[in-house]
Design an enzyme around this catalytic site. Structure first.
Site, short mmCIF file in Angstrom:
data_model
loop_
_atom_site.label_atom_id
_atom_site.label_comp_id
_atom_site.label_asym_id
_atom_site.label_seq_id
_atom_site.Cartn_x
_atom_site.Cartn_y
_atom_site.Cartn_z
N ASP A 14 -0.43 10.95 5.69
CA ASP A 14 0.27 10.26 6.37
C ASP A 14 0.88 8.88 5.62
O ASP A 14 0.34 8.54 4.64
CB ASP A 14 -0.42 9.60 7.84
CG ASP A 14 0.21 8.75 8.78
OD1 ASP A 14 1.43 9.05 8.99
OD2 ASP A 14 -0.25 7.63 9.11
N SER A 15 1.88 8.14 6.24
CA SER A 15 2.20 6.87 5.29
C SER A 15 0.92 5.79 5.46
O SER A 15 1.16 4.92 4.63
CB SER A 15 3.46 6.11 6.42
OG SER A 15 3.00 5.88 7.69
N GLU A 155 -1.18 -1.53 11.12
CA GLU A 155 -1.20 -1.64 9.87
C GLU A 155 -1.29 -3.00 9.45
O GLU A 155 -1.80 -3.84 8.29
CB GLU A 155 -0.11 -1.22 8.98
CG GLU A 155 -0.01 0.41 9.15
CD GLU A 155 -1.24 1.23 8.05
OE1 GLU A 155 -1.57 0.68 7.60
OE2 GLU A 155 -1.01 2.55 8.57
N CYS A 187 3.40 9.32 17.35
CA CYS A 187 3.10 8.80 15.95
C CYS A 187 1.64 8.63 15.76
O CYS A 187 1.02 8.23 16.85
CB CYS A 187 3.76 7.31 16.10
SG CYS A 187 3.65 6.42 14.40
N HIS A 189 -0.20 6.72 14.37
CA HIS A 189 -0.67 5.57 14.59
C HIS A 189 -0.99 5.26 16.05
O HIS A 189 -1.62 4.02 16.25
CB HIS A 189 0.20 4.41 14.13
CG HIS A 189 0.30 4.26 12.56
ND1 HIS A 189 1.00 5.26 11.60
CD2 HIS A 189 0.05 3.53 11.54
CE1 HIS A 189 0.70 5.10 10.44
NE2 HIS A 189 0.15 3.91 10.26
#
Ligand code: DGL
Length: 266
Positions: A14-15, A155, A187, A189
Site C-alpha cells: 500500500d502507499s 498518516e 480506501c 486507510h
C-alpha cells in the site's frame, strides 16, 4: 535447498499504513503464512498520482516481491487496484490479488440496491467500484465520492489535524444525501477513521472490505496454504520514514521492530 511452494511468502503493499487494515486481518486468519509488507511512504498519497506513476510504482514493488520469491501478492490498496492492476496483471507468474476486483462479486450479492463508495480521487476517477459491482449486478446504483484529506489525517501529515477531523461531517454530507444502503470504505486507510465517522453516521452503514478480501484470498489460495504449525515470519519494508510508519501503524497492527527502509525505485 528448494523452498517448498507453500512456504514461499506472500507480499502485501500500500502507499502507507492503510494496507495494514487488510494485513492485520490476514495475520489473524492465516497466522502460519510467511508475509512481507511494503509501505510506499515515498509516494504517499497515491490518490493524487497519475495512472502512469501508479503503474510504475506497482511494477517496482512487484519486482521487489519477485526477488523475494513470493507465491502471491496482495494489492492492499484500492487506488493501485483501480489504476495499475489491469496494466500489470499478466506480467508476473505469481497470483496477484487486487482489493476492488476481488471483493466486488461478494458485495454485489449482498442484496443492496444503493451502494456508496468513499475512496481516493484516483480510485473514484477510475470508476472501478461502479464497473465491477455493475458487472455482477447492473441494477445496483453506485455513488463514488472522493475525500481530500482523509489519507493525510491517518498518516499524520496535516498541519491542522483537528480542523480536518471536524470537516469530516461536511465531507460525508453528499453521500448521506444519496441515501445509501451501505457505504464501502474504498480506501484501506479509511477504517482508521471509523471512530470519527460514527459521530455522524450509523456505524453499521459502513463496509470495510478487509474481511471479504481476506476470505476471498484464503479460499483462492486453499491448495497452496502453508500448513506448518509455527507462526509465519514477517518482514516490513518502507520507501521512506520508518519511524512514522511504526507510529501510525499502532492503531491496527503492532510491529516488533522498525521496518527497513529500502530503495527499489529508479
Ligand atoms: N490506502 C490506499 C487506497 O486504498 C491509498 C491511499 C493514498 O495513498 O492516497 O486507496
Amino acid at each position: 535447498m528448494i523452498v517448498e511452494d507453500k512456504n514461499r511468502p506472500i507480499g502485501f503493499f500500500d502507499s502507507g499504513v492503510g494496507g495494514l487494515s487488510v494485513y492485520a486481518r490476514f495475520r489473524e486468519i492465516l497466522p502460519f503464512e510467511n508475509t512481507i509488507y511494503f509501505g510506499d511512504l515515498l509516494h504517499l498519497p497515491y490518490g493524487e498520482k497519475s495512472k502512469e506513476e501508479l503503474v510504475g510504482y506497482a511494477r517496482a514493488i512487484l519486482n521487489f516481491f519477485k526477488s523475494k520469491n513470493v507465491k502471491a501478492v496482495v494489492i492492499a490498496c484500492n487506488t493501485s487496484s483501480a489504476q495499475a492492476y489491469d496494466v500489470i496483471k499478466t506480467e508476473y507468474n505469481f497470483k496477484i490479488y487486487p482489493i476492488i476486483q476481488s471483493c466486488a462479486k461478494v458485495i454485489s450479492e449482498l442484496g443492496y440496491k444503493r451502494i456508496g463508495v468513499f475512496a481516493t480521487e484516483g480510485t473514484v476517477k477510475a470508476g472501478k467500484y461502479t464497473e465491477e459491482l455493475n458487472k455482477y449486478n447492473s441494477d445496483i446504483i453506485v455513488k463514488e465520492v472522493a475525500q481530500k484529506n482523509w489519507v493525510s489525517i491517518v498518516e499524520g501529515t496535516l498541519n491542522d489535524l483537528e480542523q480536518a477531523k471536524k470537516n469530516i461531517k461536511n465531507d460525508i454530507k453528499e453521500m448521506l444525501d444519496f441515501n445509501p444502503d451501505k457505504i464501502i470504505l474504498g480506501c484501506t486507510h479509511y477504517p482508521y477513521l471509523l471512530s470519527e465517522l460514527k459521530k455522524y453516521a450509523d456505524i453499521d452503514l459502513f463496509i470495510d472490505p478487509a474481511k471479504i478480501f481476506v476470505d476471498y484470498i484464503k479460499n483462492d489460495l486453499s491448495t497452496n496454504l502453508n500448513s506448518s504449525n509455527s507462526i509465519g515470519s514477517e518482514e516490513f519494508y518502507v520507501s521512506d520514514n520508518p519511524r512514522k510508519f511504526i507510529e501510525n501503524s499502532e492503531i491496527f497492527y503492532h510491529l516488533e521492530n522498525l521496518p527497513a527502509k529500502i530503495e527499489i525505485f529508479n
